[in-house]
Design a protein around this motif. Structure first.
Motif, PDB file in Angstrom:
ATOM      1  N   ARG A 258      77.317 -61.945  30.082  1.00 48.16           N
ATOM      2  CA  ARG A 258      78.128 -61.311  29.042  1.00 48.16           C
ATOM      3  C   ARG A 258      78.938 -60.121  29.542  1.00 48.16           C
ATOM      4  NH1 ARG A 258      73.842 -60.204  24.429  1.00 48.16           N
ATOM      5  NH2 ARG A 258      72.598 -59.802  26.299  1.00 48.16           N
ATOM      6  N   ARG A 259      78.469 -59.426  30.574  1.00 46.38           N
ATOM      7  CA  ARG A 259      79.185 -58.256  31.074  1.00 46.38           C
ATOM      8  C   ARG A 259      79.908 -58.526  32.394  1.00 46.38           C
ATOM      9  NH1 ARG A 259      74.267 -56.083  29.338  1.00 46.38           N
ATOM     10  NH2 ARG A 259      73.490 -56.058  31.471  1.00 46.38           N
ATOM     11  N   GLN A 260      80.092 -59.785  32.752  1.00 45.42           N
ATOM     12  CA  GLN A 260      80.665 -60.123  34.044  1.00 45.42           C
ATOM     13  C   GLN A 260      82.109 -60.601  33.984  1.00 45.42           C
ATOM     14  OE1 GLN A 260      79.075 -59.414  36.827  1.00 45.42           O
ATOM     15  NE2 GLN A 260      77.371 -58.680  35.575  1.00 45.42           N
ATOM     16  N   LEU A 261      82.639 -60.879  32.801  1.00 41.08           N
ATOM     17  CA  LEU A 261      83.976 -61.470  32.694  1.00 41.08           C
ATOM     18  C   LEU A 261      85.047 -60.546  33.247  1.00 41.08           C
ATOM     19  CD1 LEU A 261      85.842 -63.725  31.732  1.00 41.08           C
ATOM     20  CD2 LEU A 261      85.909 -62.624  29.485  1.00 41.08           C
ATOM     21  N   TYR A 262      85.140 -59.341  32.718  1.00 42.24           N
ATOM     22  CA  TYR A 262      86.201 -58.431  33.155  1.00 42.24           C
ATOM     23  C   TYR A 262      86.067 -58.028  34.621  1.00 42.24           C
ATOM     24  CZ  TYR A 262      89.020 -54.256  33.713  1.00 42.24           C
ATOM     25  OH  TYR A 262      89.907 -53.329  34.190  1.00 42.24           O
ATOM     26  N   PRO A 263      84.886 -57.608  35.114  1.00 36.22           N
ATOM     27  CA  PRO A 263      84.792 -57.254  36.544  1.00 36.22           C
ATOM     28  C   PRO A 263      85.210 -58.387  37.470  1.00 36.22           C
ATOM     29  CG  PRO A 263      82.844 -56.519  35.374  1.00 36.22           C
ATOM     30  CD  PRO A 263      83.602 -57.380  34.415  1.00 36.22           C
ATOM     31  N   MET A 264      84.791 -59.621  37.160  1.00 40.88           N
ATOM     32  CA  MET A 264      85.145 -60.751  38.016  1.00 40.88           C
ATOM     33  C   MET A 264      86.635 -61.067  37.931  1.00 40.88           C
ATOM     34  SD  MET A 264      82.619 -61.879  39.799  1.00 40.88           S
ATOM     35  CE  MET A 264      83.335 -63.446  40.265  1.00 40.88           C
ATOM     36  N   ALA A 265      87.189 -61.110  36.711  1.00 37.33           N
ATOM     37  CA  ALA A 265      88.600 -61.450  36.539  1.00 37.33           C
ATOM     38  C   ALA A 265      89.504 -60.381  37.144  1.00 37.33           C
ATOM     39  CB  ALA A 265      88.905 -61.633  35.057  1.00 37.33           C
ATOM     40  N   GLN A 266      89.159 -59.111  36.924  1.00 36.81           N
ATOM     41  CA  GLN A 266      89.996 -58.024  37.426  1.00 36.81           C
ATOM     42  C   GLN A 266      89.982 -57.985  38.956  1.00 36.81           C
ATOM     43  OE1 GLN A 266      89.126 -54.896  38.931  1.00 36.81           O
ATOM     44  NE2 GLN A 266      91.221 -54.115  38.839  1.00 36.81           N
ATOM     45  N   GLN A 267      88.811 -58.176  39.566  1.00 38.05           N
ATOM     46  CA  GLN A 267      88.730 -58.158  41.017  1.00 38.05           C
ATOM     47  C   GLN A 267      89.425 -59.378  41.623  1.00 38.05           C
ATOM     48  OE1 GLN A 267      87.594 -55.572  42.748  1.00 38.05           O
ATOM     49  NE2 GLN A 267      88.267 -56.610  44.613  1.00 38.05           N
ATOM     50  N   THR A 268      89.334 -60.519  40.954  1.00 42.75           N
ATOM     51  CA  THR A 268      90.038 -61.717  41.426  1.00 42.75           C
ATOM     52  C   THR A 268      91.543 -61.498  41.404  1.00 42.75           C
ATOM     53  OG1 THR A 268      88.257 -63.142  40.611  1.00 42.75           O
ATOM     54  CG2 THR A 268      90.391 -64.178  41.010  1.00 42.75           C
ATOM     55  N   LYS A 269      92.043 -60.911  40.342  1.00 42.46           N
ATOM     56  CA  LYS A 269      93.474 -60.600  40.232  1.00 42.46           C
ATOM     57  C   LYS A 269      93.910 -59.643  41.343  1.00 42.46           C
ATOM     58  CE  LYS A 269      96.784 -58.740  36.835  1.00 42.46           C
ATOM     59  NZ  LYS A 269      96.943 -57.328  37.213  1.00 42.46           N
ATOM     60  N   THR A 270      93.056 -58.678  41.658  1.00 38.66           N
ATOM     61  CA  THR A 270      93.366 -57.740  42.735  1.00 38.66           C
ATOM     62  C   THR A 270      93.369 -58.429  44.092  1.00 38.66           C
ATOM     63  OG1 THR A 270      92.368 -55.927  41.472  1.00 38.66           O
ATOM     64  CG2 THR A 270      92.656 -55.584  43.835  1.00 38.66           C
ATOM     65  N   GLU A 271      92.378 -59.296  44.327  1.00 40.43           N
ATOM     66  CA  GLU A 271      92.282 -59.996  45.609  1.00 40.43           C
ATOM     67  C   GLU A 271      93.516 -60.875  45.843  1.00 40.43           C
ATOM     68  OE1 GLU A 271      90.042 -59.872  47.984  1.00 40.43           O
ATOM     69  OE2 GLU A 271      88.527 -58.614  47.050  1.00 40.43           O
ATOM     70  N   LEU A 272      93.990 -61.516  44.786  1.00 37.29           N
ATOM     71  CA  LEU A 272      95.128 -62.430  44.911  1.00 37.29           C
ATOM     72  C   LEU A 272      96.470 -61.719  44.781  1.00 37.29           C
ATOM     73  CD1 LEU A 272      93.736 -65.416  42.801  1.00 37.29           C
ATOM     74  CD2 LEU A 272      93.810 -65.204  45.288  1.00 37.29           C
ATOM     75  N   GLU A 273      96.431 -60.415  44.437  1.00 37.69           N
ATOM     76  CA  GLU A 273      97.647 -59.601  44.303  1.00 37.69           C
ATOM     77  C   GLU A 273      98.641 -60.253  43.336  1.00 37.69           C
ATOM     78  OE1 GLU A 273      99.262 -58.617  48.093  1.00 37.69           O
ATOM     79  OE2 GLU A 273      97.351 -57.921  48.911  1.00 37.69           O
ATOM     80  N   LEU A 274      98.128 -60.583  42.148  1.00 38.20           N
ATOM     81  CA  LEU A 274      98.943 -61.229  41.124  1.00 38.20           C
ATOM     82  C   LEU A 274      99.254 -60.243  40.000  1.00 38.20           C
ATOM     83  CD1 LEU A 274      97.032 -64.622  40.841  1.00 38.20           C
ATOM     84  CD2 LEU A 274      99.186 -64.224  42.037  1.00 38.20           C
ATOM     85  N   ASP A 275     100.384 -60.482  39.325  1.00 33.07           N
ATOM     86  CA  ASP A 275     100.734 -59.659  38.162  1.00 33.07           C
ATOM     87  C   ASP A 275      99.986 -60.118  36.916  1.00 33.07           C
ATOM     88  OD1 ASP A 275     102.512 -58.148  39.685  1.00 33.07           O
ATOM     89  OD2 ASP A 275     104.152 -59.569  39.354  1.00 33.07           O
ATOM     90  N   ASN A 276      99.707 -61.417  36.837  1.00 31.15           N
ATOM     91  CA  ASN A 276      98.949 -61.960  35.707  1.00 31.15           C
ATOM     92  C   ASN A 276      98.100 -63.117  36.197  1.00 31.15           C
ATOM     93  OD1 ASN A 276     100.706 -64.497  35.397  1.00 31.15           O
ATOM     94  ND2 ASN A 276     102.199 -62.854  35.145  1.00 31.15           N
ATOM     95  N   LEU A 277      97.088 -63.446  35.415  1.00 35.83           N
ATOM     96  CA  LEU A 277      96.114 -64.449  35.841  1.00 35.83           C
ATOM     97  C   LEU A 277      95.577 -65.182  34.630  1.00 35.83           C
ATOM     98  CD1 LEU A 277      94.317 -65.540  38.247  1.00 35.83           C
ATOM     99  CD2 LEU A 277      92.664 -63.778  37.603  1.00 35.83           C
ATOM    100  N   ASP A 278      95.393 -66.502  34.764  1.00 36.36           N
ATOM    101  CA  ASP A 278      94.758 -67.323  33.732  1.00 36.36           C
ATOM    102  C   ASP A 278      93.329 -67.632  34.166  1.00 36.36           C
ATOM    103  OD1 ASP A 278      96.983 -67.421  32.077  1.00 36.36           O
ATOM    104  OD2 ASP A 278      97.799 -69.185  33.080  1.00 36.36           O
ATOM    105  N   VAL A 279      92.388 -67.415  33.260  1.00 32.01           N
ATOM    106  CA  VAL A 279      90.969 -67.561  33.579  1.00 32.01           C
ATOM    107  C   VAL A 279      90.307 -68.492  32.571  1.00 32.01           C
ATOM    108  CG1 VAL A 279      88.754 -66.360  33.728  1.00 32.01           C
ATOM    109  CG2 VAL A 279      90.801 -65.291  34.659  1.00 32.01           C
ATOM    110  N   LEU A 280      89.447 -69.379  33.070  1.00 33.52           N
ATOM    111  CA  LEU A 280      88.613 -70.227  32.231  1.00 33.52           C
ATOM    112  C   LEU A 280      87.160 -69.813  32.416  1.00 33.52           C
ATOM    113  CD1 LEU A 280      90.159 -73.757  33.004  1.00 33.52           C
ATOM    114  CD2 LEU A 280      90.756 -72.206  31.146  1.00 33.52           C
ATOM    115  N   ALA A 281      86.411 -69.795  31.330  1.00 33.76           N
ATOM    116  CA  ALA A 281      84.986 -69.436  31.392  1.00 33.76           C
ATOM    117  C   ALA A 281      84.242 -70.165  30.289  1.00 33.76           C
ATOM    118  CB  ALA A 281      84.798 -67.919  31.276  1.00 33.76           C
ATOM    119  N   ASP A 282      82.915 -70.158  30.363  1.00 32.56           N
ATOM    120  CA  ASP A 282      82.124 -70.819  29.323  1.00 32.56           C
ATOM    121  C   ASP A 282      81.701 -69.807  28.260  1.00 32.56           C
ATOM    122  OD1 ASP A 282      80.026 -69.384  30.409  1.00 32.56           O
ATOM    123  OD2 ASP A 282      79.137 -71.097  31.434  1.00 32.56           O
ATOM    124  N   ALA A 283      80.948 -70.278  27.268  1.00 30.45           N
ATOM    125  CA  ALA A 283      80.596 -69.432  26.126  1.00 30.45           C
ATOM    126  C   ALA A 283      79.683 -68.281  26.513  1.00 30.45           C
ATOM    127  CB  ALA A 283      79.923 -70.280  25.044  1.00 30.45           C
TER     128      ALA A 283
END
Length: 458
Positions: A258-283
């Motif tokens: 429950r507390r992992q979505l933003y840290p993982m998505a934000q760090q992934t966006k930083t690693e890939l040096e993207l302006d925006n990112l689409d993310v899929l996750a489960d419930a």
């Protein structure tokens, strides 16, 4: 009949040549490897690049133990070629993995950066998921807080029995033959167990948990699907939809996601040096605060949202109430307005109601209580936008499963990475980085071919 040159034993398109080329392309000193720059005096240590090659080869071939790697250095022709006949002992091999955790993680990131710069990776769509991996500690080494009282009582009873025996032995009137030395030794052992229980309770307070692992304090008792309860860590991964590369990973001790979505998505966006990112996750990642934080960073998340469910059988559902954003009110099916009354900080919900429900003609179809209450999450708008995206494309969840669960299956089933061999979270992160780096190399060799990947690395 055998080739006279060792290089002839390794084909020009052999995967081991990719390992050699990739590690040689790294700046070991910049990545933070110890002993990358040696002193002018003294015996020269093994170069960290050679030990990194050894570990990558081992993880690719289900050889993760330092002692087994030592044996392979003496008899494996591929390793003889890769290490140029070097044969480090198991202690040197184990110390490298234990002492270069952050540097190994940097090497894992370096391969993702190489793939991105070589235009082998776009990363516009990623899927995030977590999986439980067993730690080196045993399940028997975990003590719950609820067990402490019972164990203390049992120790106190045993200590009292031994003290009574010693009192009887000191009583000259009693003709009792007693080995007082053995009793005192057992008594000291019980007292030590009491100290151990006190340390475990202190450990629980330090980590803010209701459990403690005596042999590996950072490990935690987790629920892991079909395996039941295990002692281990929750490993998070973000997988690229196009290439199936693990672009970012993290080892955590959280029981759920429950507390992992933003840290993982934000760090992934930083690693890939993207302006925006689409993310899929489960419930399991459904969290209003995390969704809102992702939207603030231009990260679009699609997942099945979880809401609290009330028994409204035969009554108007919440969807029958229309929200008026301008006035912050709900309009009920009878046309009446429900205004904001209070909030529930624990569940992060605002509560709406009205006073005249008892006079309403539709009360029997609306509520069994005195008045109807409607709740609204603090980040309801983020939930609604997420629901709308999923309704437009329901197949995204099937796509998510195909993207992110396959790498975990390969790590666990194909590469034999079902549990950590080293103790502690820092060492676990080092191990997982080696596993992810090996998986990514294997994936790109399969996708691009060894020859093409070698050309890109050179």
């Amino acid at each position: 009949m055998l080739p006279s040159i060792l290089d002839d034993y390794v084909a020009t398109d052999h995967p081991v040549r990719v390992i050699d080329a990739f590690v040689d392309s790294l700046d070991m000193r910049t990545l933070g490897f110890s002993k990358a720059e040696t002193c002018e005096t003294g015996r020269k240590p093994y170069h960290p690049g050679d030990l990194l090659k050894l570990y990558i080869y081992g993880y690719l071939n289900q050889i993760r133990s330092s002692r087994r790697l030592e044996k392979e250095c003496h008899r494996n022709l591929e390793l003889l070629w890769l290490l140029r006949r070097l044969s480090p002992d198991f202690k040197t091999i184990a110390d490298f993995r234990k002492g270069n955790s952050q540097a190994i993680r940097n090497a894992c990131r370096a391969f993702i950066q190489f793939c991105r710069q070589a235009e082998l990776l776009t990363g516009q769509l990623v899927a995030i998921d977590g999986s439980k991996f067993k730690s080196a500690a045993s399940k028997d080494s975990v003590t719950r807080r609820s067990q402490l009282t019972e164990q203390r009582q049992q120790l106190e009873q045993q200590i009292d029995r031994y003290l009574q025996q010693l009192d009887c032995a000191d009583d000259k009137a009693a003709a009792i033959q007693l080995d007082t030395a053995a009793v005192k030794k057992a008594l000291a052992r019980l007292q030590q167990q009491k100290v151990t229980l006190d340390k475990l309770e202190e450990q629980m307070d330090t980590f803010g948990r209701n459990q403690a692992c005596a042999t590996e304090p950072e490990a935690k008792l987790l629920r892991s699907g079909r395996e039941g309860m295990i002692v281990g860590y929750n490993v998070q991964s973000a997988v690229d939809a196009e290439t199936s590369l693990i672009v970012h990973h993290e080892v955590t001790d959280d029981s759920d996601d429950r507390r992992q979505l933003y840290p993982m998505a934000q760090q992934t966006k930083t690693e890939l040096e993207l302006d925006n990112l689409d993310v899929l996750a489960d419930a399991g990642y459904s969290n209003g605060e995390q969704l809102a934080a992702c939207e603030a960073e231009d990260i679009t998340v699609t997942l099945p949202t979880r809401r609290s469910i009330n028994d409204l059988t035969g009554l108007h559902p919440k969807e029958a109430f229309q929200y008026d954003a301008d006035r912050d009110e709900y309009i009920c099916p009878a046309g009446e307005r429900l205004t904001y009354k209070t909030l529930n900080r624990k569940e992060k919900r605002r509560m709406y109601t009205r006073e005249g429900c008892h006079n309403c003609m539709q009360k029997a179809q609306c509520t069994r209580s005195k008045q109807r209450w409607v709740s609204r999450h603090f980040h309801e708008e983020s939930f609604e936008r997420c629901d709308a995206r999923l309704q437009r494309n329901p197949n995204l969840m099937r796509q998510r499963m195909a993207i992110v669960e396959r790498p975990f299956a390969i790590l666990k089933q194909v590469m034999g990475f079902r549990r950590f061999l080293c103790w502690g979270m820092d060492s676990a992160r080092s191990e997982m980085s080696l596993g992810v780096l090996s998986y990514n190399l294997k994936r790109m060799m399969t996708q691009q071919g060894v020859t093409a990947l070698l050309a890109a690395l050179r």
